[in-house]
Design a protein around this motif. Sequence first.
Motif, PDB file in Angstrom:
ATOM      1  N   ASP A  37       0.951  -1.377  -0.150  1.00 24.63           N
ATOM      2  CA  ASP A  37      -0.409   0.053  -0.376  1.00 24.63           C
ATOM      3  C   ASP A  37       1.002   1.116   0.061  1.00 24.63           C
ATOM      4  OD1 ASP A  37      -2.983   0.890   0.106  1.00 24.63           O
ATOM      5  OD2 ASP A  37      -2.432   1.597   1.894  1.00 24.63           O
TER       6      ASP A  37
ATOM      7  N   TYR B  74       2.926   1.686  -3.465  1.00 24.70           N
ATOM      8  CA  TYR B  74       2.038   1.974  -4.892  1.00 24.70           C
ATOM      9  C   TYR B  74       0.995   3.598  -4.033  1.00 24.70           C
ATOM     10  CZ  TYR B  74      -2.619   2.135  -2.926  1.00 24.70           C
ATOM     11  OH  TYR B  74      -3.938   2.253  -2.426  1.00 24.70           O
TER      12      TYR B  74
ATOM     13  N   LEU C 128      -4.906   6.091 -12.820  1.00 22.30           N
ATOM     14  CA  LEU C 128      -4.674   4.412 -12.867  1.00 22.30           C
ATOM     15  C   LEU C 128      -4.335   3.885 -11.780  1.00 22.30           C
ATOM     16  CD1 LEU C 128      -4.007   4.457 -16.470  1.00 22.30           C
ATOM     17  CD2 LEU C 128      -6.977   3.652 -15.247  1.00 22.30           C
ATOM     18  N   ILE C 129      -2.739   4.080 -11.133  1.00 22.48           N
ATOM     19  CA  ILE C 129      -2.675   3.683 -10.347  1.00 22.48           C
ATOM     20  C   ILE C 129      -2.816   3.693  -8.735  1.00 22.48           C
ATOM     21  CG2 ILE C 129      -0.026   2.994  -8.829  1.00 22.48           C
ATOM     22  CD1 ILE C 129       1.338   4.393 -11.128  1.00 22.48           C
TER      23      ILE C 129
ATOM     24  N   VAL D  83      -6.223   3.849  -8.387  1.00 17.33           N
ATOM     25  CA  VAL D  83      -7.858   3.360  -8.388  1.00 17.33           C
ATOM     26  C   VAL D  83      -7.334   1.108  -8.785  1.00 17.33           C
ATOM     27  CG1 VAL D  83      -9.409   2.084 -10.507  1.00 17.33           C
ATOM     28  CG2 VAL D  83      -9.013   4.523  -9.648  1.00 17.33           C
ATOM     29  N   MET D  84      -6.342   1.104  -9.138  1.00 16.61           N
ATOM     30  CA  MET D  84      -5.984  -0.174  -8.595  1.00 16.61           C
ATOM     31  C   MET D  84      -5.154  -0.785  -7.691  1.00 16.61           C
ATOM     32  SD  MET D  84      -6.685  -1.800 -11.565  1.00 16.61           S
ATOM     33  CE  MET D  84      -6.536  -2.056 -13.701  1.00 16.61           C
ATOM     34  N   GLY D  85      -4.463  -0.060  -6.864  1.00 27.66           N
ATOM     35  CA  GLY D  85      -3.600   0.250  -5.246  1.00 27.66           C
ATOM     36  C   GLY D  85      -4.959   0.080  -4.911  1.00 27.66           C
TER      37      GLY D  85
ATOM     38  N   VAL E  24      -7.835  -1.795  -5.531  1.00 29.90           N
ATOM     39  CA  VAL E  24      -8.734  -2.387  -5.310  1.00 29.90           C
ATOM     40  C   VAL E  24      -7.700  -3.606  -5.140  1.00 29.90           C
ATOM     41  CG1 VAL E  24      -9.588  -3.506  -7.122  1.00 29.90           C
ATOM     42  CG2 VAL E  24     -10.417  -1.752  -7.453  1.00 29.90           C
ATOM     43  N   GLY E  25      -6.480  -3.343  -5.059  1.00 29.34           N
ATOM     44  CA  GLY E  25      -5.510  -4.666  -4.649  1.00 29.34           C
ATOM     45  C   GLY E  25      -5.813  -4.417  -3.086  1.00 29.34           C
ATOM     46  N   THR E  26      -5.385  -3.454  -2.236  1.00 25.53           N
ATOM     47  CA  THR E  26      -5.423  -3.692  -1.196  1.00 25.53           C
ATOM     48  C   THR E  26      -6.619  -3.559  -0.587  1.00 25.53           C
ATOM     49  OG1 THR E  26      -4.070  -1.481  -1.468  1.00 25.53           O
ATOM     50  CG2 THR E  26      -5.118  -2.007   0.780  1.00 25.53           C
TER      51      THR E  26
END
Length: 89
Positions: A38, A41, A66-67, A69-71, A73-75
Amino acid sequence: MLAAVLPYAIAMVSLALALSLLRLLLGPDAPDRILALDTLYINAIALLILFGLMQGSALYFEAALLIAVMGFVGTVALSKYLLRGDIME
């Protein structure tokens, strides 16, 4: 004034990025690694924004979004996996 400060800011954020990567690789358990990811990113977002300021280009800001949003969702997915052992309900 901004041009004089940007290289130092980039150096400090790069150092924070490297330390987060070190914690990601050497973390003792999974929650520490998720927190390091976390932080990694977030540091990448800060670095992209600083590069965007230095270059004067809006493309870096879009990549930072973009990073982010993706970070996020990944977290959330990794946290749900840690709590329940399953991502999908």
